[in-house]
Design a protein around this motif. Structure first.
Motif, mmCIF file in Angstrom:
data_model
loop_
_atom_site.group_PDB
_atom_site.id
_atom_site.type_symbol
_atom_site.label_atom_id
_atom_site.label_comp_id
_atom_site.label_asym_id
_atom_site.label_seq_id
_atom_site.Cartn_x
_atom_site.Cartn_y
_atom_site.Cartn_z
ATOM 1 N N ASN A 36 0.825 -1.215 0.000
ATOM 2 C CA ASN A 36 0.000 0.000 0.000
ATOM 3 C C ASN A 36 0.856 1.261 0.000
ATOM 4 O O ASN A 36 0.522 2.257 -0.655
ATOM 5 N N SER A 37 1.960 1.234 0.715
ATOM 6 C CA SER A 37 2.842 2.409 0.755
ATOM 7 C C SER A 37 3.445 2.670 -0.621
ATOM 8 O O SER A 37 3.503 3.822 -1.075
ATOM 9 N N ALA A 42 3.531 5.771 -5.680
ATOM 10 C CA ALA A 42 3.481 5.741 -7.147
ATOM 11 C C ALA A 42 2.562 6.813 -7.727
ATOM 12 O O ALA A 42 2.679 7.139 -8.915
ATOM 13 N N ARG A 43 1.679 7.358 -6.908
ATOM 14 C CA ARG A 43 0.784 8.389 -7.442
ATOM 15 C C ARG A 43 1.528 9.681 -7.791
ATOM 16 O O ARG A 43 0.980 10.550 -8.468
ATOM 17 N N HIS A 44 2.768 9.803 -7.356
ATOM 18 C CA HIS A 44 3.566 10.988 -7.682
ATOM 19 C C HIS A 44 4.294 10.849 -9.019
ATOM 20 O O HIS A 44 4.986 11.785 -9.437
ATOM 21 N N ILE A 57 -4.621 -0.661 -13.937
ATOM 22 C CA ILE A 57 -4.263 -1.923 -13.262
ATOM 23 C C ILE A 57 -3.655 -1.647 -11.886
ATOM 24 O O ILE A 57 -4.012 -2.291 -10.887
ATOM 25 N N TRP A 58 -2.728 -0.687 -11.849
ATOM 26 C CA TRP A 58 -2.053 -0.359 -10.579
ATOM 27 C C TRP A 58 -3.049 0.107 -9.518
ATOM 28 O O TRP A 58 -3.015 -0.365 -8.367
ATOM 29 N N PHE A 84 -7.052 7.759 0.075
ATOM 30 C CA PHE A 84 -6.120 8.492 -0.786
ATOM 31 C C PHE A 84 -6.003 7.847 -2.173
ATOM 32 O O PHE A 84 -5.873 8.553 -3.179
ATOM 33 N N LEU A 85 -6.046 6.532 -2.226
ATOM 34 C CA LEU A 85 -5.937 5.862 -3.531
ATOM 35 C C LEU A 85 -7.171 6.127 -4.395
ATOM 36 O O LEU A 85 -7.060 6.352 -5.600
#
Length: 368
Positions: A36-37, A42-44, A57-58, A84-85
């Protein structure tokens, strides 16, 4: 700020989520917490470096991992990952896909808590799981706002590029105008002076001093005319207003053809651009007549019609020997460019009938 929030969520999760360990349920919690971290970090990544399919997919797998973390942990802030995701899915993905992932998150997280699938279900109400899909709205709003900002920036950059292109085109147009004026003044004047000096050299060898003096006087006269023409050029470059009839009369008189101007129609003031360009066309025509038809009669007609102004310059055939070399070829080109810029028409060609048959005529019609 986004990085601060990401690091805060990760740090809070590692500080509060339990159990953590290297075996059994603790190992599962640890692995899911790391997954999860990484998904949250990865959103950055820039959108340009992550293909749309890979993003879908991610984020799908990340939301499933967030729901699984809620199920296997017995305490802590594991649910923050889902919030947040899902919010980032609304920002990164198209609306339809983002809403679908939000619904998936609500169903998974809500189902884990509702069916008591984890040891910590009694600490969190199952309705909390349903709310994990709500941040998708904030993500979609932020995405729309950013797209609007990008659109404004793109429009401003396009406007700036268009302004630069327009300014460059204006500079090139002005350079062409100056080049034509320089050609009209220098090329013609120097050609005439050179003709008289060559004639003087030939007469010196023949010993005819009287004709040498005459050629010298003509050369001096051409120098004076060149100075006057230079003054006209300065007026044109400064866009000073010049009276068309008066300036044209002075130009014709200075070329040695007095009383050669005929004015038809009602005289009126015309825009300075038309005046300047008609004077240049007349100057070019008179110079060509002196060069190619020395001794020939020159007639100039200026006609004021209701919607246009017409300038006609006609010369009869030469009556003296022509002593000129090949011209630059820029004169007629310059006249055509001037008329084209004003939206008019110009014709130039030999005279086939009348007293001036065998001569040359230039006619420019400029609309107003």
């Amino acid at each position: 700020m986004q990085w601060v929030l990401t690091l805060f969520v990760i740090a809070t999760a590692f500080a509060t989520v339990r159990p953590l360990g290297l075996s059994g349920r603790g190992l599962a919690v640890t692995v899911l917490l790391v997954v999860n971290s990484l998904a949250l970090v990865a959103r950055h990544l820039p959108e340009t470096k992550v293909p749309p399919r890979a993003s879908l997919i991610w984020l799908t797998l990340a939301i499933a991992a967030a729901a699984a973390l809620i199920g296997v942990s017995r305490s802590g802030s594991s649910y923050l990952f889902a919030y947040f995701l899902v919010g980032h899915a609304g920002f990164r993905l198209p609306v339809k896909q983002a809403v679908s992932l939000a619904a998936l998150s609500s169903l998974l997280c809500g189902g884990v808590l509702y069916f008591h699938l984890g040891p910590g279900h009694h600490l969190l109400p199952w309705a909390l799981g349903l709310t994990t899909g709500a941040p998708v709205v904030m993500g979609i709003v932020n995405r729309s706002r950013q797209r609007a900002v990008w659109a404004v920036i793109d429009a401003a950059e396009s406007s700036e590029r268009a302004a630069r292109a327009e300014a460059q085109a204006a500079v090139l147009t002005e350079r062409g105008r100056i080049a034509r004026d320089v050609h009209d003044v220098l090329a013609h004047s120097l050609a005439g002076i050179n003709m008289q000096l060559e004639l003087a050299d030939a007469l010196i060898e023949a010993g005819d001093l009287e004709k040498v003096r005459e050629a010298n006087r003509k050369a001096h006269s051409l120098v004076r005319q060149s100075l006057e023409q230079a003054q006209w050029t300065v007026h044109a470059l400064r866009e000073d207003a010049l009276p068309l009839v008066g300036s044209l009369t002075a130009l014709i008189d200075s070329s040695g053809h007095r009383d050669a101007l005929t004015v038809n129609g009602t005289v009126r003031d015309v825009p300075s651009r038309i005046t300047q360009n008609l004077l240049r066309i007349a100057q070019e025509s008179l110079t060509n007549a002196a060069r190619h038809a020395p001794g020939g009669e020159v007639r100039v007609e200026l006609t004021f019609d209701a919607a246009s102004t017409t300038l006609k310059v006609r010369n009869s055939p030469a009556t003296r020997a022509v002593r000129v070399g090949v011209g630059s070829g820029m004169g007629l080109i310059g006249m055509r460019e001037r008329v084209a810029l004003l939206g008019g028409t110009i014709t130039a060609g030999p005279v086939t009938e009348g007293p001036a048959a065998g001569g040359w005529q230039v006619e420019a019609v400029i609309p107003e």
